[in-house]
Write a protein that holds these residues in place. Structure first.
Motif, PDB file in Angstrom:
ATOM      1  N   ILE A   1       0.834  -1.193   0.000  1.00 51.32           N
ATOM      2  CA  ILE A   1       0.000   0.000   0.000  1.00 51.32           C
ATOM      3  C   ILE A   1       0.867   1.240   0.000  1.00 51.32           C
ATOM      4  CG2 ILE A   1      -1.923  -1.111   1.214  1.00 51.32           C
ATOM      5  CD1 ILE A   1      -0.965   0.400   3.771  1.00 51.32           C
ATOM      6  N   GLN A   2       0.270   2.359  -0.399  1.00 49.28           N
ATOM      7  CA  GLN A   2       0.876   3.664  -0.222  1.00 49.28           C
ATOM      8  C   GLN A   2      -0.112   4.516   0.552  1.00 49.28           C
ATOM      9  OE1 GLN A   2       2.117   5.202  -4.079  1.00 49.28           O
ATOM     10  NE2 GLN A   2       4.219   4.895  -3.423  1.00 49.28           N
ATOM     11  N   VAL A   3       0.408   5.274   1.507  1.00 50.26           N
ATOM     12  CA  VAL A   3      -0.418   6.123   2.346  1.00 50.26           C
ATOM     13  C   VAL A   3      -0.211   7.567   1.918  1.00 50.26           C
ATOM     14  CG1 VAL A   3      -0.876   6.871   4.713  1.00 50.26           C
ATOM     15  CG2 VAL A   3      -0.224   4.489   4.259  1.00 50.26           C
ATOM     16  N   GLY A   4      -1.324   8.249   1.640  1.00 44.87           N
ATOM     17  CA  GLY A   4      -1.268   9.647   1.226  1.00 44.87           C
ATOM     18  C   GLY A   4      -1.483  10.595   2.389  1.00 44.87           C
ATOM     19  N   GLU A   5      -1.765  11.835   2.053  1.00 42.63           N
ATOM     20  CA  GLU A   5      -1.912  12.885   3.054  1.00 42.63           C
ATOM     21  C   GLU A   5      -3.360  13.175   3.409  1.00 42.63           C
ATOM     22  OE1 GLU A   5       0.325  16.337   1.793  1.00 42.63           O
ATOM     23  OE2 GLU A   5       1.733  15.039   0.750  1.00 42.63           O
ATOM     24  N   ASP A   6      -4.319  12.507   2.760  1.00 43.01           N
ATOM     25  CA  ASP A   6      -5.729  12.834   2.942  1.00 43.01           C
ATOM     26  C   ASP A   6      -6.491  11.772   3.720  1.00 43.01           C
ATOM     27  OD1 ASP A   6      -5.385  15.170   1.430  1.00 43.01           O
ATOM     28  OD2 ASP A   6      -5.656  14.057  -0.435  1.00 43.01           O
ATOM     29  N   GLY A   7      -5.922  11.293   4.839  1.00 43.47           N
ATOM     30  CA  GLY A   7      -6.554  10.256   5.640  1.00 43.47           C
ATOM     31  C   GLY A   7      -7.701  10.806   6.459  1.00 43.47           C
ATOM     32  N   PRO A   8      -8.305   9.972   7.269  1.00 45.15           N
ATOM     33  CA  PRO A   8      -7.939   8.591   7.562  1.00 45.15           C
ATOM     34  C   PRO A   8      -8.274   7.642   6.409  1.00 45.15           C
ATOM     35  CG  PRO A   8      -9.943   9.176   8.731  1.00 45.15           C
ATOM     36  CD  PRO A   8      -9.474  10.420   8.037  1.00 45.15           C
ATOM     37  N   TYR A   9      -7.680   6.445   6.476  1.00 38.33           N
ATOM     38  CA  TYR A   9      -7.825   5.454   5.414  1.00 38.33           C
ATOM     39  C   TYR A   9      -8.324   4.130   5.978  1.00 38.33           C
ATOM     40  CZ  TYR A   9      -4.927   8.487   2.515  1.00 38.33           C
ATOM     41  OH  TYR A   9      -4.433   9.551   1.807  1.00 38.33           O
ATOM     42  N   SER A  10      -9.026   3.364   5.124  1.00 37.26           N
ATOM     43  CA  SER A  10      -9.344   1.981   5.467  1.00 37.26           C
ATOM     44  C   SER A  10      -8.281   1.100   4.821  1.00 37.26           C
ATOM     45  CB  SER A  10     -10.736   1.593   4.968  1.00 37.26           C
ATOM     46  OG  SER A  10     -10.716   1.349   3.587  1.00 37.26           O
ATOM     47  N   LEU A  11      -7.871   0.078   5.534  1.00 38.00           N
ATOM     48  CA  LEU A  11      -6.869  -0.840   4.989  1.00 38.00           C
ATOM     49  C   LEU A  11      -7.386  -1.495   3.709  1.00 38.00           C
ATOM     50  CD1 LEU A  11      -4.176  -2.293   5.118  1.00 38.00           C
ATOM     51  CD2 LEU A  11      -5.214  -3.939   6.698  1.00 38.00           C
ATOM     52  N   ALA A  12      -8.656  -1.886   3.706  1.00 40.10           N
ATOM     53  CA  ALA A  12      -9.228  -2.528   2.508  1.00 40.10           C
ATOM     54  C   ALA A  12      -9.160  -1.586   1.311  1.00 40.10           C
ATOM     55  CB  ALA A  12     -10.673  -2.947   2.779  1.00 40.10           C
ATOM     56  N   GLY A  13      -9.462  -0.327   1.515  1.00 39.56           N
ATOM     57  CA  GLY A  13      -9.405   0.640   0.427  1.00 39.56           C
ATOM     58  C   GLY A  13      -7.999   0.812  -0.107  1.00 39.56           C
ATOM     59  N   LEU A  14      -7.015   0.877   0.787  1.00 42.68           N
ATOM     60  CA  LEU A  14      -5.628   1.030   0.359  1.00 42.68           C
ATOM     61  C   LEU A  14      -5.138  -0.194  -0.407  1.00 42.68           C
ATOM     62  CD1 LEU A  14      -4.024   2.698   3.512  1.00 42.68           C
ATOM     63  CD2 LEU A  14      -4.446   3.769   1.287  1.00 42.68           C
ATOM     64  N   LEU A  15      -5.553  -1.383   0.023  1.00 42.34           N
ATOM     65  CA  LEU A  15      -5.122  -2.603  -0.651  1.00 42.34           C
ATOM     66  C   LEU A  15      -5.738  -2.727  -2.041  1.00 42.34           C
ATOM     67  CD1 LEU A  15      -5.161  -5.083   2.339  1.00 42.34           C
ATOM     68  CD2 LEU A  15      -3.153  -4.452   0.963  1.00 42.34           C
ATOM     69  N   ARG A  16      -6.877  -2.091  -2.276  1.00 40.19           N
ATOM     70  CA  ARG A  16      -7.520  -2.139  -3.595  1.00 40.19           C
ATOM     71  C   ARG A  16      -6.946  -1.121  -4.569  1.00 40.19           C
ATOM     72  NH1 ARG A  16     -12.445  -1.869  -0.575  1.00 40.19           N
ATOM     73  NH2 ARG A  16     -13.022  -3.966   0.020  1.00 40.19           N
TER      74      ARG A  16
END
Length: 140
Positions: free
Chosen positions: A90-105
Motif C-alpha cells: 500500500i501507499q499512504v497519502g496525506e488525505d486520511g484517515p484510510y481503510s486498509l481494505a481501500g488502500l489494498l484495492r
C-alpha cells in the motif's frame, strides 16, 4: 521532530467471515526514504495488534510525501512472530484517515527512480574517463 502520520483502520476476517483475533498486522516500509524534514528509517516496521473483533487501528507515515516511491508491505503475523499471510503493498497519502481494505484495492503508481551520489562533478568525470580508458585498452 515528530513526523506526520495518517490513521489506518481495518478488520481482518477468515474466509468464512469470522474475525481473525490473534496476532498482529505488520506494515514494513520498502526502503529508506526522505522528506524535506528528515529521513524515515529503512524497513521501518510498525505492528498493530488484532482486537477481539478482528479490527486494527494505527498511524503510518504518509509515504507519498517521500522522494523514492516507497510502499508498505502488509502482512498478518502470528503470535509467535511468523508471517501467516501477505496481503499486499500500500501507499499512504496525506488525505486520511484510510481503510486498509481501500488502500489494498488501490493501484500503486510506479516507483520513482532515484539516483543518489556523493561524487563531485570532477570525480564523476574522472571515473567516466577511467572506464573509457579501460574499455579502449580492452579493445586493443
Amino acid at each position: 521532530m515528530a513526523i506526520d502520520t495518517q490513521i489506518i483502520t481495518g478488520r481482518l476476517s477468515e474466509p468464512d467471515g469470522d474475525p481473525i483475533t490473534s496476532g498482529s498486522v505488520r506494515f514494513t516500509l520498502s526502503r529508506y526514504d526522505a522528506t524535506d524534514n528528515g529521513v524515515i528509517a529503512a524497513s521501518r516496521k510498525i505492528e498493530a495488534e488484532l482486537q477481539a473483533d478482528g479490527s486494527i487501528a494505527l498511524e503510518l507515515w504518509p509515504n507519498t510525501e517521500g522522494r523514492r516511491g516507497t510502499t508498505y508491505l502488509v502482512e498478518l503475523i502470528s503470535e509467535r512472530g511468523y508471517v501467516v499471510e501477505t496481503y499486499g503493498r500500500i501507499q499512504v497519502g496525506e488525505d486520511g484517515p484510510y481503510s486498509l481494505a481501500g488502500l489494498l484495492r488501490e493501484e500503486l503508481p510506479p516507483a520513482t527512480t532515484s539516483y543518489w551520489s556523493t561524487l563531485t562533478q570532477a570525480q564523476y568525470d574522472a571515473a567516466i574517463e577511467a572506464v573509457e580508458l579501460s574499455q579502449a585498452w580492452a579493445e586493443g
